[in-house]
Design a protein around this motif. Structure first.
Motif, short mmCIF file in Angstrom:
data_model
loop_
_atom_site.label_atom_id
_atom_site.label_comp_id
_atom_site.label_asym_id
_atom_site.label_seq_id
_atom_site.Cartn_x
_atom_site.Cartn_y
_atom_site.Cartn_z
N SER A 37 -21.22 10.30 42.63
CA SER A 37 -22.14 9.33 41.48
C SER A 37 -22.98 8.39 42.13
CB SER A 37 -21.02 9.84 39.71
OG SER A 37 -20.37 8.36 39.95
N LEU A 38 -22.19 7.59 42.54
CA LEU A 38 -23.42 6.36 43.31
C LEU A 38 -23.88 6.81 44.20
CD1 LEU A 38 -20.50 4.08 42.27
CD2 LEU A 38 -22.39 4.02 40.31
N ALA A 39 -23.78 7.27 44.74
CA ALA A 39 -23.41 7.68 46.84
C ALA A 39 -25.23 7.67 46.72
CB ALA A 39 -22.94 8.97 46.71
N PRO A 40 -26.38 8.38 45.85
CA PRO A 40 -27.35 8.07 46.14
C PRO A 40 -28.40 6.96 46.62
CG PRO A 40 -27.00 10.68 45.12
CD PRO A 40 -25.67 9.39 44.76
N ASP A 41 -28.01 6.51 45.31
CA ASP A 41 -28.44 5.10 45.93
C ASP A 41 -28.05 4.00 46.87
OD1 ASP A 41 -29.95 5.33 43.49
OD2 ASP A 41 -28.66 4.53 41.99
N ILE A 42 -27.64 4.84 47.81
CA ILE A 42 -27.67 4.00 49.02
C ILE A 42 -29.34 3.66 50.00
CG2 ILE A 42 -26.89 5.97 50.48
CD1 ILE A 42 -25.20 2.68 50.96
N ASP A 43 -29.92 4.36 48.98
CA ASP A 43 -31.13 3.76 49.86
C ASP A 43 -32.08 3.41 49.05
OD1 ASP A 43 -32.38 4.73 47.58
OD2 ASP A 43 -32.94 7.02 47.74
N GLY A 44 -31.24 2.48 48.12
CA GLY A 44 -32.16 1.20 47.31
C GLY A 44 -31.02 0.08 46.88
N LYS A 45 -31.13 -0.55 45.38
CA LYS A 45 -30.73 -1.61 45.48
C LYS A 45 -29.24 -1.17 45.06
CE LYS A 45 -34.79 -4.08 46.08
NZ LYS A 45 -36.07 -3.36 46.01
N SER A 47 -25.32 -0.21 42.38
CA SER A 47 -23.85 -0.62 43.43
C SER A 47 -23.59 -0.29 43.94
CB SER A 47 -23.74 -0.65 41.78
OG SER A 47 -23.70 -0.49 40.35
N ILE A 48 -23.81 1.43 44.95
CA ILE A 48 -23.24 1.69 46.17
C ILE A 48 -23.54 0.94 47.51
CG2 ILE A 48 -25.12 3.31 46.30
CD1 ILE A 48 -21.13 4.08 46.50
N THR A 49 -24.45 0.12 47.35
CA THR A 49 -25.19 -1.19 47.70
C THR A 49 -24.07 -2.44 47.96
OG1 THR A 49 -27.37 -2.35 47.46
CG2 THR A 49 -27.38 -0.14 48.33
N ARG A 50 -23.66 -2.55 47.31
CA ARG A 50 -22.57 -3.51 46.77
C ARG A 50 -21.07 -3.31 46.84
NH1 ARG A 50 -26.51 -4.43 44.14
NH2 ARG A 50 -25.78 -4.61 42.16
N PRO A 51 -20.39 -2.89 46.74
CA PRO A 51 -19.07 -2.31 46.79
C PRO A 51 -18.28 -3.48 46.76
CG PRO A 51 -19.82 -1.49 49.30
CD PRO A 51 -21.08 -2.22 48.90
N GLY A 52 -18.69 -4.27 47.92
CA GLY A 52 -17.88 -5.35 47.31
C GLY A 52 -17.83 -6.57 46.39
N VAL A 67 -18.28 -6.69 53.24
CA VAL A 67 -18.58 -5.71 53.72
C VAL A 67 -20.19 -4.97 52.23
CG1 VAL A 67 -17.51 -3.20 51.89
CG2 VAL A 67 -15.98 -5.44 53.22
N ASP A 68 -20.46 -6.05 51.39
CA ASP A 68 -22.03 -6.04 50.84
C ASP A 68 -22.47 -5.84 52.26
OD1 ASP A 68 -20.36 -5.30 48.74
OD2 ASP A 68 -21.08 -7.45 48.32
N ASN A 69 -22.63 -7.42 53.34
CA ASN A 69 -23.81 -7.14 53.89
C ASN A 69 -23.89 -5.67 55.09
OD1 ASN A 69 -24.05 -9.72 53.81
ND2 ASN A 69 -23.17 -11.07 54.88
N ILE A 70 -22.49 -5.12 54.90
CA ILE A 70 -22.51 -4.11 55.84
C ILE A 70 -23.33 -3.26 55.24
CG2 ILE A 70 -20.79 -2.76 56.89
CD1 ILE A 70 -19.60 -3.80 57.61
N PHE A 71 -23.10 -3.06 54.04
CA PHE A 71 -24.02 -1.84 53.37
C PHE A 71 -25.22 -1.71 52.83
CE2 PHE A 71 -19.50 -0.12 52.49
CZ PHE A 71 -19.45 1.05 52.07
N GLN A 72 -25.74 -3.36 52.90
CA GLN A 72 -26.53 -3.66 52.72
C GLN A 72 -27.75 -3.37 53.56
OE1 GLN A 72 -28.34 -6.57 49.20
NE2 GLN A 72 -26.99 -4.91 48.63
N PHE A 73 -26.75 -3.30 54.78
CA PHE A 73 -27.79 -2.91 55.98
C PHE A 73 -28.44 -1.29 56.18
CE2 PHE A 73 -27.33 -1.98 60.73
CZ PHE A 73 -28.73 -2.38 61.03
N ILE A 74 -26.70 -0.51 56.11
CA ILE A 74 -27.29 0.78 55.55
C ILE A 74 -28.13 0.73 55.22
CG2 ILE A 74 -25.96 2.30 55.18
CD1 ILE A 74 -23.37 1.69 56.21
N ALA A 75 -28.25 0.19 53.69
CA ALA A 75 -29.43 0.97 52.70
C ALA A 75 -30.45 0.80 53.18
CB ALA A 75 -28.62 0.44 51.46
N LYS A 76 -31.21 -1.57 53.82
CA LYS A 76 -31.97 -1.25 54.84
C LYS A 76 -32.47 -0.43 55.74
CE LYS A 76 -33.40 -5.48 53.45
NZ LYS A 76 -31.92 -5.92 52.75
#
Ligand SMILES: [Zn+2]
Length: 189
Positions: A37-45, A47-52, A67-76
């Motif tokens: 339910s949170l996953a699609p926002d991995i293309d933006g900003k 909460s899923i881009t900041r799970p840490g 963890v957040d840095n990794i996810f932010q990179f993936i999101a970018k």
């Protein structure tokens, strides 16, 4: 929609599916639905881009930031390739997850897909809309005017919360209900 509203919408869909078809997720399925339910926002900003940030109590500050840095990179990267609310917000993806889950008899993947679709349904009610025909057409459609983080979203979220509590209670496993009764009696006895 903000993360809590997306999670609540996912739970509301579980309640509807449970009531209509008599199927409910186990613990893994429920977790998977929430992530979906949170996953699609991995293309933006989202909460899923900041799970840490969500788990920083358990992870500690340094690990949470890592963890957040990794996810932010993936999101970018994903945002760069697909754009925000591009293909990652296509209902086809949610349907694919459900189909893959059904094909391989992995119910947790099915619930991930259900959560994914519930997110898209929520975004469908925001002015920005979603590309419902993606990848055939990237034109976005919207059927509502509920702005992210607005008072209208809060009212909607509260309505969904009441719906989930009222209609979802009977779907809870007996063990969980017993815990509630024990807590309740312990509190007011
Ligand atoms: Zn979204």
């Amino acid at each position: 929609m903000t993360a809590p509203t997306h999670v609540l919408s996912g739970l509301a869909v579980v309640v509807v599916v449970g009531r209509l078809f008599g199927v409910t997720p186990n613990a893994l399925g429920l977790l998977s639905l929430i992530v979906g339910s949170l996953a699609p926002d991995i293309d933006g900003k989202g909460s899923i881009t900041r799970p840490g940030k969500i788990f920083n109590v358990f992870l500690g500050f340094r690990l949470a930031r890592f963890v957040d840095n990794i996810f932010q990179f993936i999101a970018k990267v994903i945002g760069f390739i697909f754009g925000h609310r591009g293909f990652i917000h296509a209902p086809l993806l949610g349907i694919l997850f459900i189909a893959i889950g059904l094909f391989f008899h992995q119910t947790w993947i099915v619930w991930f897909g259900v959560g994914y679709l519930s997110h898209l349904l929520g975004d469908f009610f925001t002015p920005a809309g979603i590309p419902i025909w993606s990848p055939i057409s990237f034109r976005k459609f919207s059927i509502g005017n509920i702005r992210v983080g607005s008072r209208h979203e809060l009212i909607l979220a509260l309505g969904i919360l009441v719906f989930v509590c009222v209609f979802g209670w009977s779907l809870l496993p007996e063990k969980v209900k017993d815990v509630h009764i024990i807590l309740f009696e312990g509190f007011f006895a």
